[in-house]
Each structure stands twice: as structure tokens, then as C-alpha cells.
Design a protein around this motif. Structure first.
Motif, mmCIF file in Angstrom:
data_model
loop_
_atom_site.group_PDB
_atom_site.id
_atom_site.type_symbol
_atom_site.label_atom_id
_atom_site.label_comp_id
_atom_site.label_asym_id
_atom_site.label_seq_id
_atom_site.Cartn_x
_atom_site.Cartn_y
_atom_site.Cartn_z
ATOM 1 N N ALA A 1 -2.355 4.700 1.049
ATOM 2 C CA ALA A 1 -3.094 5.835 0.289
ATOM 3 C C ALA A 1 -2.585 5.922 -1.190
ATOM 4 C CB ALA A 1 -3.071 7.089 0.995
ATOM 5 N N SER A 2 -1.226 5.729 -1.248
ATOM 6 C CA SER A 2 -0.564 6.049 -2.745
ATOM 7 C C SER A 2 -1.004 4.731 -3.472
ATOM 8 C CB SER A 2 1.037 6.292 -2.423
ATOM 9 O OG SER A 2 1.367 5.050 -1.881
ATOM 10 N N PHE A 3 -0.735 3.588 -2.825
ATOM 11 C CA PHE A 3 -1.170 2.522 -3.737
ATOM 12 C C PHE A 3 -2.705 2.821 -4.312
ATOM 13 C CE2 PHE A 3 -3.623 -1.496 -3.201
ATOM 14 C CZ PHE A 3 -3.133 -1.964 -4.417
ATOM 15 N N ALA A 4 -3.762 2.795 -3.377
ATOM 16 C CA ALA A 4 -4.818 2.951 -3.888
ATOM 17 C C ALA A 4 -5.064 4.181 -4.863
ATOM 18 C CB ALA A 4 -5.775 3.530 -2.607
ATOM 19 N N GLN A 5 -4.529 5.174 -4.843
ATOM 20 C CA GLN A 5 -4.401 6.085 -5.758
ATOM 21 C C GLN A 5 -4.008 5.690 -7.227
ATOM 22 O OE1 GLN A 5 -2.367 9.716 -4.421
ATOM 23 N NE2 GLN A 5 -4.113 10.333 -3.266
ATOM 24 N N PHE A 6 -2.558 4.924 -7.095
ATOM 25 C CA PHE A 6 -2.310 4.458 -8.436
ATOM 26 C C PHE A 6 -3.194 3.608 -9.243
ATOM 27 C CE2 PHE A 6 1.799 5.701 -6.911
ATOM 28 C CZ PHE A 6 2.315 6.309 -7.957
ATOM 29 N N THR A 7 -3.996 2.581 -8.222
ATOM 30 C CA THR A 7 -4.618 1.613 -8.921
ATOM 31 C C THR A 7 -6.034 2.343 -9.408
ATOM 32 O OG1 THR A 7 -4.045 0.145 -7.091
ATOM 33 C CG2 THR A 7 -5.767 -0.474 -8.199
ATOM 34 N N LEU A 8 -6.470 3.515 -8.664
ATOM 35 C CA LEU A 8 -7.747 4.251 -9.087
ATOM 36 C C LEU A 8 -7.315 4.645 -10.529
ATOM 37 C CD1 LEU A 8 -9.198 6.047 -6.268
ATOM 38 C CD2 LEU A 8 -10.192 4.236 -7.651
ATOM 39 N N LEU A 9 -6.192 5.673 -10.589
ATOM 40 C CA LEU A 9 -5.682 6.147 -11.636
ATOM 41 C C LEU A 9 -5.752 5.174 -12.918
ATOM 42 C CD1 LEU A 9 -3.064 8.659 -10.628
ATOM 43 C CD2 LEU A 9 -5.481 8.936 -11.666
ATOM 44 N N LEU A 10 -5.122 4.180 -12.665
ATOM 45 C CA LEU A 10 -4.849 2.944 -13.722
ATOM 46 C C LEU A 10 -6.172 2.509 -14.094
ATOM 47 C CD1 LEU A 10 -2.933 1.614 -15.352
ATOM 48 C CD2 LEU A 10 -2.887 -0.429 -13.829
ATOM 49 N N VAL A 11 -7.189 2.293 -13.335
ATOM 50 C CA VAL A 11 -8.526 1.591 -13.894
ATOM 51 C C VAL A 11 -9.235 2.834 -14.663
ATOM 52 C CG1 VAL A 11 -10.774 1.301 -12.624
ATOM 53 C CG2 VAL A 11 -9.020 0.274 -11.581
#
Lengths: 288, 459
Positions: free
Chosen positions: B302-312
């Protein structure tokens, strides 16, 4: 010339110009002078990076030469340029009487050279502080251009030869770290990371910069700003903003920084709508 | 190499340790540092630290590693230092029993409440001496443990007491609590540093440097990050996005020269007597893609997905349109959470809350998620859109729906899969990474550095 006698001397003379340097800053400034190396200052916007260069110039009585970097800055703007228009005029004025050799020797002389900040700083006889501001805004090629200037303090002009520094300038480069600078550039510099100051030092800065500010109010401003910096904000308030805030409060004749005063003047310190919302929520302010 | 020798040996050992910790120190910087140390002198430890920092450490992210190493190689004191009792006044009885502990905690509480830096520092050293010693079976095998010390002293349980004391002194309740927590954390840090120092004294700084230093924040794996690390990473997202955006716009500009702008060129040539010395060009139209992001938000990633989403999303002006979907075994669109200028923490909370909508039975099922996506949101993918899948491809041995997924990949212009696991653990256990990797480019993306590089490459 020696720029500062010792780190303590640096603290005192910088303090004399109103720049309150912390210990790492004065040690690094002393070293930059003593070793004759450029000083790269990095840190968030508004913590006094540019101000440091100005303070050094003022404290040592040196002239300040400033090169403001921006995207698209090139050799012609940073180093030197031949004055084409004047050269054309010179050729037309001669009217074809001169031989090729004379003309060609004549139009590549000092008279037709426009010096730009980097060359100007190197050719000065007087002590000079060279400030290269926001070096991270330039293109990577300009860094290559800086290398010769920063390591050997000389500029090579193909038509004239190499111009070496008469006297080494005190070089300060500032960067907001929007882009990683090249290793080659960093290697040649001393590095100083300026961050938000300790509460005590920030209070001293406020008291020295804002006339008419009393100690209690300064303490409240510093505490509130420190709390704001702890929040997850898009842009945390810097020293420049604390100073602005203190000035605002003086202008509004606010004696006490209570919840209402904060809510009313929050726009001075926070510049994003979402940051406002967050601060209001976290500090439990009434919406102003 | 021995570090017990002279100053030069110690200097070289520090430089070596920095290099091993991932701080690049060139020979030129090494020499500069030595020159600078001669100029500043050795009488002041803080000055020495500042001198080394100015000459050896050229990146703010490397500063914590440097500080820890400096403390190891140039410790402020040896042994029990100034807190050691002189011979003769050795107090009677054991020093680490119940009553002694209670007395010590009272002392500590007072010192922390008073905010007496020097006293707290002394107490931290004492604490390690008295409660952190781990006697060894033979001389040279004994050691010190910060964990043992903190478990017995429990500075966290003093917070309430300190906060009350501060509150009584006139601080408001919130402020008192914050200050108290900060001071207790500072004591914890001091104890940890002191234990490291003592171990370094016994076993050599290199030993400690190699075993106890944590990697810098941009190198920490998403999957093994601690809570505090995650918060720090979140603060890094916006600076990272800003750096990427600057780099991208500079690279675009470098390639921007389009066809000759005749009018502006002729206009500019007038000032040089009609000779077109500089030419002007029309800007090229930048090419922008539509991005469709599909993320696995089950617990493990979950945390990985959130970071990537935020960066995108921080970079969304580089794309024409971004649509985001989360899934566990059901697909849920989350595009509306990312309003322009929205607060990072709010978005995170909203995302976490909506994660429940992406789960039907709560077991990750990639096959089902892809099938449902294909049924409901088939219009999202088209010849101009790029598909980005985020997840560890651990699908609980369910049907992988490879054909549906292949269809989705074929319909989009580009497709990538980011996997937060180390490539060597792909396909181990229930991971179907290899099967999916045959259909789509699968990229290993374990930390912020790799994430930054990847996002830069796709834009």
C-alpha cells in the motif's frame, strides 16, 4: 589579502553588518577565504544564502559582482562577448583602406570586448566578492563554463589568450537544490547547508532586523513559525517570512500574537491555500 | 587498517568509512579536508565537525550519515568520561536495581523538565553505564545495548510527567506536550549515540560504521520502511517532483528548436547590419501522454502505491490526463481525490479510507481485478494512453487472467509494471511476476531514487 583572521573574526565582522552567522557558517566562510575555494551554499529559499555573500562583501569592504543565473544563460552573458556592432562599424568606417592583417588585429582588442560578470570579477584589482546566484537554474553546459573560472580563476579568450585573476575573488555560489549539481562542480567548492535557524538565533535575527519589536512578541513569532515548520506544508515559512511577519505585526500595532492575530495575518507566512487550511486546522484557529 | 594510530590514520579511516556508507569522497576533497583541518586547528570539536562537513559532504542527504560517523571516529569522550566517579566515593550496593532505577528516573524527569542540555547528556551516559552494560563471557566480549537501557529507563513514560511540569510553568497544554515529546526523543537519541560510541571504542569504529548505519532516506526500501521513514519520505515527494519537473523542462527546452522563425530572424538581423548572426526558431509542440495508473493497495504494497500515485500527481502537468484506479480484488476509481493544490496528508487519508472500496473479499486477486477493470473501464485505455501497473504480482495463486491483461496492454500505447520487490524474489512463493513480465515491461522499483528515475524516463 586574508578575508577573515579566524572563524571568530568571521562571526564578529559578519555580525557587524547585521548578519548573525551560526558557528558552521562562520567556520566555512573563514575556510573559503583561507583556502581560496569557492563556497557553495545550499538550502531552502529565504534563509539568507544571498545575504551571506552581501554580508561578506560589506564586512571586508570588497566590491560585489553578481551573476544571476537563469535558464538559457550562456557564455556571452556570463563571461564575455565581442561587440559585433562596434566591430562592423569599425570595418565600415575604415572603408577598405586597411589591409586584412591590420583590420583583423584591430577588431579583436580590449576596445571591442564586452566583459560580463565572471570576467569582470577576475580582472578586478580591488578585493571582490563574486556571487553566482541560483546556480541550479542554469543549464548543465554553463556549469562546465564555471569550472575553469572556479578552479584556476582564469578565463581563456581564443583571440586574446588567457586572462588570469589579478587577485582571487571570494566566490559564493547559491543553490535551491532544484537540480543536482554536477560532481565536478561540487568537488571544487566548499559546501554549506543553511537551514532554518535555532529558535534562539531566529529571535536574535528578528530583534536585529525589525526595529521596535519587543522580546515577548519575537518569542511568540518564533514559536509559532517553528510549529508551522513542523506541519507538513508545501512551503514552510523561512526567515525572510518570519521577518515580514514581525514587521506586519508592528505595522498593525499588534502587541500579542493570539489565535485571532495569527488567523488575520497568516497570508504573510503561508502562500498556498492548502497550507492555510492545514495551519488553521492544526493550530485550531478560528477561520479569519 | 588500524585506527589507533596517528591523526592521519584516523582521517583516512573516516574518509574510507564515508565512502563505504555511500558518500562519494574524491581524492581532491580528501586533500582539501586535510588542508582545512590544518587551517582551523584541532582544539574545538564543533569546528572540526564543521570543517569536515564543508569539505567532504556535498549533499544535505548525506549529513546524517556523516554526523554519525564523525561521532564514531572523533568521540566527545572515552569510557564513562566526566560522569565517572572518582575512586573512594563509589556508592555502596548494586547500581542497576529497582530503587536505583527509580531514583535515576526521577533525576532524569527533573533534568528533562528543566531542559538542562548538559545534565541530560550526562544522564544519558550514566544510563548506558548503569543499565545498558551487557557483561561478556570473556574480556573484550562485553558490550553495551541502547535497547536494554531504554527498556529499563523508559523515557517515553516520563513524557506525561514532564509535560505537567512544563504546563505548570505556564506553557499551554499542546506546547508542553510537544516540547516534552521532543525532549524525550532527544534523550533516546543521546542514549543510542552513546551506546554506539562505546561499542566503537571496544571494537573499532569500522565495525560499528558497517553494521549500525541506516541507508539514506532515498535508498530505503518502501517495503521495509519504518513509520518515521514513511513520514520523511512523504516530505520528500514534493521536492522530488519539483526536481524532476525542472529537469524535464530543461531537457525539453534543449530539444525545443523547431523550424526557423523567418520573421524574428530577419528582425533581429537588422541590429547587425542585415547579417543574420543569430537565428530564431519556433518552439516545438511538446508531446504529452495520457496516463492510466492501476495500483494494488493491499497491505503489503500500500505505501509504495501511495508514493507512486502522489509523485505521478505532483507531475500531472507533464501529462494531458491522469486516471487512477486502486484494486485489491475489486477496481475502484480514485482520480477525484487528486484535486489541484490538494493537501498531501488529506489525499493520503482519503486514499486509505477508499481502499476498502477496492476490496470485496480482501484477498489480492490480480486476475479478477484486471477482468473487472476491462469490463467497467474499458474506455480508459486507447491508442494515446499509457498503462502503469503498480504491485508485487502476488495473486494468492488465483487465475491470472493473462489474456485479458494482454488485451489491455495491446490496446495502450505503452505499458509498464512497477514492482516494489527486489528482482531476486520475483516468482518466489505466490508471486506471478515472471508470467506478467512476459506480457509487459516489469521494472524493479524499491526506493525513491529508482522511482524518480523511472518517472523521469516515462515522461
Amino acid at each position: 589579502m586574508t578575508w577573515f583572521q579566524s572563524p571568530d573574526d568571521a562571526t564578529t565582522s559578519l555580525g557587524g553588518t547585521g548578519y548573525l552567522a551560526d558557528r558552521p557558517t562562520s567556520i566555512t566562510s573563514y575556510l573559503a577565504g583561507a583556502l581560496g575555494k569557492p563556497l557553495l551554499v545550499e538550502g531552502p529559499a529565504g534563509v539568507g544564502k544571498t545575504q551571506l555573500a552581501k554580508a561578506v562583501a560589506q564586512a571586508t569592504g570588497a566590491a560585489l559582482v553578481r551573476l544571476q543565473c537563469y535558464e538559457g544563460l550562456d557564455e556571452a552573458r556570463a563571461l564575455y562577448e565581442w561587440n559585433y556592432k562596434k566591430q562592423l562599424l569599425r570595418i565600415q568606417a575604415a572603408g577598405g583602406d586597411d589591409s586584412w592583417r591590420e583590420t583583423h588585429d584591430d577588431i579583436f582588442t580590449e576596445e571591442f570586448l564586452l566583459t560580463r560578470p565572471l570576467l569582470a570579477a577576475i580582472r578586478q584589482d580591488e578585493p571582490t566578492v563574486l556571487l553566482i546566484d541560483e546556480v541550479d537554474k542554469t543549464d548543465v553546459e554553463v556549469e562546465g563554463l564555471l569550472l575553469e573560472v572556479l578552479s584556476d580563476f582564469q578565463v581563456t579568450i581564443p583571440e586574446l589568450g588567457t586572462v588570469a585573476a589579478v587577485r582571487r575573488p571570494f566566490v559564493v555560489l547559491t543553490s535551491n537544490a532544484t537540480r543536482e549539481l554536477s560532481e565536478a562542480l561540487k568537488r571544487r567548492c566548499l559546501y554549506l547547508h543553511l537551514d532554518y535557524p535555532e529558535p534562539d538565533r531566529e529571535r536574535e535575527i528578528l530583534l536585529s532586523q525589525v526595529p521596535g519589536l519587543d522580546d515577548a512578541l519575537a518569542r511568540q513569532v518564533v514559536d509559532t513559525v517553528a510549529r508551522l515548520r513542523d506541519l507538513e506544508l508545501k512551503k514552510a515559512p523561512s526567515i525572510a517570512e518570519s521577518v515580514d511577519w514581525a514587521r506586519t505585526l508592528i505595522a498593525l500595532e499588534t502587541r500579542e500574537l493570539d489565535a485571532k492575530a495569527i488567523a488575520d495575518t497568516l497570508g504573510v507566512v503561508l502562500k498556498h491555500a492548502s497550507d492555510h487550511d492545514r495551519a488553521v486546522r492544526e493550530l485550531r484557529l478560528a477561520r479569519g | 587498517m588500524s585506527v589507533t594510530g596517528g591523526l592521519v590514520d584516523r582521517h583516512v579511516a573516516l574518509v574510507e568509512a564515508l565512502r563505504r556508507a555511500g558518500v562519494p569522497v574524491s581524492l581532491a576533497e580528501d586533500v582539501d579536508a586535510a588542508t582545512a583541518v590544518t587551517a582551523v586547528g584541532l582544539h574545538d570539536r564543533d569546528a572540526l565537525r564543521a570543517t569536515y562537513a564543508a569539505t567532504l559532504v556535498k549533499r544535505a542527504a548525506h549529513r546524517p550519515s556523516f554526523d554519525a560517523l564523525f561521532d564514531l571516529f572523533f568521540p566527545a569522550l572515552v569510557g564513562d568520561g566526566r560522569t565517572a566517579r572518582t575512586e573512594g566515593e563509589e556508592p555502596e550496593g548494586p547500581q542497576d536495581t529497582g530503587p536505583a532505577l527509580t531514583a535515576f528516573r526521577e533525576d532524569l524527569g527533573e533534568a528533562l523538565a528543566a531542559g538542562d542540555e548538559a545534565r541530560v547528556q550526562d544522564l544519558a551516559i550514566q544510563a548506558v553505564t548503569r543499565f545498558g552494560a551487557m557483561p561478556g563471557r570473556a574480556p573484550g566480549l562485553s558490550s553495551w545495548s541502547a535497547y536494554q537501557t531504554l527498556k529499563r529507563v523508559e523515557p517515553d513514560r516520563l513524557v506525561a510527567q514532564i509535560a505537567d511540569a512544563l504546563h505548570a510553568d505556564g506553557l499551554d497544554e499542546d506546547g508542553a506536550r510537544r516540547t516534552a515529546t521532543g525532549r524525550a526523543a532527544r534523550f533516546t537519541g543521546l542514549v543510542e549515540a552513546d551506546a554506539r560510541r562505546r561499542i566503537a571504542e571496544a571494537k573499532g569504529p569500522e565495525h560499528v560504521a558497517d553494521t549500525t548505519l541506516r541507508p539514506t532516506i532515498d535508498k530505503i526500501d518502501f517495503t521495509s520502511a519504518r513509520r518515521a521513514d514513511l513520514e520523511q519520505m512523504r516530505r520528500e515527494i514534493y521536492p522530488l517532483a519539483r526536481r524532476l519537473a525542472t529537469r524535464l523542462s530543461q531537457e525539453h527546452h534543449a530539444r525545443r528548436r523547431g523550424p526557423l522563425d523567418f520573421r524574428r530572424t530577419v528582425r533581429a538581423s537588422i541590429s547587425t547590419g542585415g547579417v543574420p548572426i543569430t537565428t530564431h526558431h519556433r518552439p516545438k509542440r511538446p508531446h504529452r501522454t495520457e496516463l492510466v495508473v492501476l495500483c494494488d493497495v493491499s497491505g503489503s504494497v500500500a505505501s509504495f502505491a501511495q508514493f507512486t500515485l502522489l509523485l505521478v500527481y505532483a507531475l500531472r502537468d507533464q501529462f494531458t490526463k491522469v486516471r487512477a484506479f486502486t484494486f485489491v480484488d475489486e477496481v475502484h476509481e480514485v482520480t477525484h481525490h487528486f484535486r489541484p493544490g490538494a493537501d498531501v496528508a488529506d489525499v493520503m487519508t482519503a486514499l486509505a479510507a477508499s481502499a476498502s472500496k477496492a476490496a470485496l473479499w480482501g484477498r489480492t486477486d490480480y486476475g479478477r481485478a484486471f477482468t473487472r477493470f476491462d469490463e467497467q473501464y474499458a474506455d480508459a485505455l486507447g491508442p494515446r494512453s499509457s498503462l502503469l501497473v503498480l504491485g508485487d504480482a502476488r495473486s494468492n495463486y488465483s487465475d491470472l487472467a493473462l489474456d485479458t491483461f494482454r488485451g489491455m496492454v495491446d490496446r495502450s500505447r505503452h505499458a509498464w509494471w512497477l514492482n516494489p520487490e527486489h528482482a531476486r524474489s520475483w516468482n518466489i512463493g505466490d508471486s506471478a511476476a515472471r508470467a506478467y513480465a512476459e506480457v509487459v515491461d516489469m521494472v524493479e522499483c524499491r526506493n525513491l531514487t529508482q522511482l524518480g528515475e523511472f518517472v523521469h524516463d516515462i515522461v
